[in-house]
Motif scaffolding. Sequence first.
Motif, PDB file in Angstrom:
ATOM      1  N   LEU A 105       0.092  10.009  14.708  1.00  0.00           N
ATOM      2  CA  LEU A 105       0.318  11.017  13.672  1.00  0.00           C
ATOM      3  C   LEU A 105      -0.400  10.702  12.360  1.00  0.00           C
ATOM      4  CD1 LEU A 105       4.057  11.783  14.475  1.00  0.00           C
ATOM      5  CD2 LEU A 105       2.120  13.318  14.852  1.00  0.00           C
ATOM      6  N   HIS A 106      -1.081   9.577  12.288  1.00  0.00           N
ATOM      7  CA  HIS A 106      -1.926   9.301  11.127  1.00  0.00           C
ATOM      8  C   HIS A 106      -3.351   9.813  11.345  1.00  0.00           C
ATOM      9  CE1 HIS A 106       0.307   6.583   8.247  1.00  0.00           C
ATOM     10  NE2 HIS A 106       1.170   6.699   9.226  1.00  0.00           N
ATOM     11  N   THR A 107      -3.554  10.560  12.437  1.00  0.00           N
ATOM     12  CA  THR A 107      -4.912  11.041  12.722  1.00  0.00           C
ATOM     13  C   THR A 107      -4.973  12.558  12.845  1.00  0.00           C
ATOM     14  OG1 THR A 107      -4.709  10.989  15.144  1.00  0.00           O
ATOM     15  CG2 THR A 107      -5.313   8.915  14.061  1.00  0.00           C
ATOM     16  N   GLY A 110      -2.219  -1.018  11.038  1.00  0.00           N
ATOM     17  CA  GLY A 110      -1.015  -0.448  11.652  1.00  0.00           C
ATOM     18  C   GLY A 110      -1.044   1.073  11.575  1.00  0.00           C
ATOM     19  N   ASP A 111      -1.354   1.610  10.418  1.00  0.00           N
ATOM     20  CA  ASP A 111      -1.415   3.063  10.256  1.00  0.00           C
ATOM     21  C   ASP A 111      -2.437   3.691  11.207  1.00  0.00           C
ATOM     22  OD1 ASP A 111       0.538   3.132   8.305  1.00  0.00           O
ATOM     23  OD2 ASP A 111      -0.836   3.430   6.623  1.00  0.00           O
ATOM     24  N   ALA A 112      -3.589   3.054  11.356  1.00  0.00           N
ATOM     25  CA  ALA A 112      -4.647   3.608  12.207  1.00  0.00           C
ATOM     26  C   ALA A 112      -4.224   3.672  13.677  1.00  0.00           C
ATOM     27  CB  ALA A 112      -5.927   2.777  12.078  1.00  0.00           C
ATOM     28  N   ARG A 140      -6.260   6.421   2.057  1.00  0.00           N
ATOM     29  CA  ARG A 140      -6.602   5.195   2.783  1.00  0.00           C
ATOM     30  C   ARG A 140      -5.737   5.008   4.029  1.00  0.00           C
ATOM     31  NH1 ARG A 140      -6.662   1.035  -2.359  1.00  0.00           N
ATOM     32  NH2 ARG A 140      -8.708   1.623  -3.186  1.00  0.00           N
ATOM     33  N   HIS A 141      -4.668   5.776   4.142  1.00  0.00           N
ATOM     34  CA  HIS A 141      -3.679   5.540   5.204  1.00  0.00           C
ATOM     35  C   HIS A 141      -3.883   6.403   6.445  1.00  0.00           C
ATOM     36  CE1 HIS A 141      -0.741   3.269   2.554  1.00  0.00           C
ATOM     37  NE2 HIS A 141      -1.644   3.714   1.706  1.00  0.00           N
ATOM     38  N   TYR A 142      -4.788   7.341   6.403  1.00  0.00           N
ATOM     39  CA  TYR A 142      -4.895   8.273   7.533  1.00  0.00           C
ATOM     40  C   TYR A 142      -6.279   8.890   7.604  1.00  0.00           C
ATOM     41  CZ  TYR A 142      -4.200  11.626   3.735  1.00  0.00           C
ATOM     42  OH  TYR A 142      -4.325  12.319   2.555  1.00  0.00           O
ATOM     43  N   PRO A 171       0.811  -1.219   0.000  1.00  0.00           N
ATOM     44  CA  PRO A 171       0.000   0.000   0.000  1.00  0.00           C
ATOM     45  C   PRO A 171       0.849   1.275   0.000  1.00  0.00           C
ATOM     46  CG  PRO A 171      -0.924  -1.587   1.521  1.00  0.00           C
ATOM     47  CD  PRO A 171       0.408  -2.135   1.080  1.00  0.00           C
ATOM     48  N   ASP A 172       1.984   1.265   0.693  1.00  0.00           N
ATOM     49  CA  ASP A 172       2.827   2.456   0.683  1.00  0.00           C
ATOM     50  C   ASP A 172       3.502   2.658  -0.657  1.00  0.00           C
ATOM     51  OD1 ASP A 172       2.301   3.605   3.098  1.00  0.00           O
ATOM     52  OD2 ASP A 172       4.044   2.772   4.139  1.00  0.00           O
ATOM     53  N   LYS A 173       3.861   1.556  -1.334  1.00  0.00           N
ATOM     54  CA  LYS A 173       4.482   1.693  -2.660  1.00  0.00           C
ATOM     55  C   LYS A 173       3.474   2.260  -3.647  1.00  0.00           C
ATOM     56  CE  LYS A 173       7.700  -2.173  -2.335  1.00  0.00           C
ATOM     57  NZ  LYS A 173       7.787  -3.600  -2.690  1.00  0.00           N
ATOM     58  N   ARG A 174       2.221   1.780  -3.510  1.00  0.00           N
ATOM     59  CA  ARG A 174       1.182   2.142  -4.464  1.00  0.00           C
ATOM     60  C   ARG A 174       0.774   3.602  -4.370  1.00  0.00           C
ATOM     61  NH1 ARG A 174      -2.189  -2.460  -3.411  1.00  0.00           N
ATOM     62  NH2 ARG A 174      -3.174  -1.141  -1.877  1.00  0.00           N
ATOM     63  N   ARG A 175       0.924   4.184  -3.182  1.00  0.00           N
ATOM     64  CA  ARG A 175       0.355   5.519  -2.996  1.00  0.00           C
ATOM     65  C   ARG A 175       1.008   6.558  -3.882  1.00  0.00           C
ATOM     66  NH1 ARG A 175       1.069   6.801   3.136  1.00  0.00           N
ATOM     67  NH2 ARG A 175       0.373   8.852   2.474  1.00  0.00           N
ATOM     68  N   TYR A 176       2.220   6.268  -4.347  1.00  0.00           N
ATOM     69  CA  TYR A 176       2.884   7.223  -5.233  1.00  0.00           C
ATOM     70  C   TYR A 176       2.393   7.086  -6.663  1.00  0.00           C
ATOM     71  CZ  TYR A 176       5.704   7.626  -1.113  1.00  0.00           C
ATOM     72  OH  TYR A 176       6.088   7.815   0.180  1.00  0.00           O
ATOM     73  N   GLY A 206      -3.431  -5.482   7.208  1.00  0.00           N
ATOM     74  CA  GLY A 206      -2.498  -5.320   8.325  1.00  0.00           C
ATOM     75  C   GLY A 206      -1.787  -3.981   8.273  1.00  0.00           C
ATOM     76  N   HIS A 207      -1.461  -3.560   7.078  1.00  0.00           N
ATOM     77  CA  HIS A 207      -0.800  -2.262   6.910  1.00  0.00           C
ATOM     78  C   HIS A 207      -1.702  -1.108   7.355  1.00  0.00           C
ATOM     79  CE1 HIS A 207       1.878   0.659   4.865  1.00  0.00           C
ATOM     80  NE2 HIS A 207       0.752   1.354   4.858  1.00  0.00           N
ATOM     81  N   TYR A 208      -2.952  -1.130   6.878  1.00  0.00           N
ATOM     82  CA  TYR A 208      -3.851  -0.020   7.211  1.00  0.00           C
ATOM     83  C   TYR A 208      -4.195  -0.006   8.708  1.00  0.00           C
ATOM     84  CZ  TYR A 208      -4.424   0.153   2.147  1.00  0.00           C
ATOM     85  OH  TYR A 208      -4.193   0.236   0.801  1.00  0.00           O
TER      86      TYR A 208
HETATM   87 ZN   LIG Z   1       0.755   3.559   5.232  1.00  0.00          ZN
END
Ligand SMILES: [Zn+2]
Length: 294
Positions: A123-125, A117-119, A41-43, A28-33, A113-115
């Motif tokens: 600092l993701h909020t 983790g971000d939640a 979706r990450h925050y 998901p982090d690679k894709r965001r770029y 699992g990634h998302y």
């Molecule tokens: Zn993320």
Amino acid sequence: MAVFTLPPEMISFYKKNIEFITAHSVDPDKRRYASEVEAPRHYIDIDHYSKDGQNPFELMPRRWLDAVEKYSEDTLIAYGIVPWHIASMTIWLTSSFEKGNANDVLRLSAEIGHYIGDAHVPLHTTENYNGQLTGQRGIHGLWESRIPELRADDYDYLVGQAKYIDRPLDAAWNAVEESHSFVDSVLFLEKLVSQQTPTDQKYAFEQRGASTVKQYSQGFALAYDRSMKKMVELRMRKAITMVGSIWYTAWINAGQPNLELLGEKVDLETIAEENKKTEEAFSKGKIKGREHDH
Ligand SMILES: [Zn+2]
């Protein structure tokens, strides 16, 4: 790590494929770029919705359609959708268990699992996700990467067993709300520890291959971690518990399929090939980076 929370009927399938899951948890982090729809979706910058000191969690409806009605879809997407995305992905994971496709089950398990983790990262909020509004630029990576990397061996990741979650959307919101309750301490304590640290000791230069990079010194990062007590470790433990619980919940909701009978075995070579391509495209600059790094 979430694998070890699973019941006997699930654990061996997940254990066997642990490398696949680990590899795909960063997709998901690679894709965001590369993709416009990925980043939000990450925050969720929940403080954006706070008016006159009101609690934004009381203002924001938890259900997507109610939230859209109140704030419009464009606004929600602009300020992040992580809790809703976790809930949607739980449904996708459930249906991939039902369809019985090993690849999809593992890929979605890794990504959810990634998302999750971000939640769990305070600092993701917040709109001040990298301390950029308070002169603390860089704090995002410090909290989320530098400290966990330094402390990884000391953290206790044995978190007990996965539990069935009645309402994944509520669980996601609760995680975000709890994360957000730590934002003030996260920012305040970094300021405080900075004040107590001689300026020339806050950062250090480290050799990385051919280049020298400036980063937070180990001493500073550890002092900051100590000042937060066990916050980082506890957020990570909660994330791990929730990841296992969401996998378990999706599997239960799908009717507890026998995972040893899932179709389409995971083809690790194809996956390695795909990953290499993504990384090459990334390093050649085909996939552009963004400043918005949370
Ligand atoms: Zn993320």
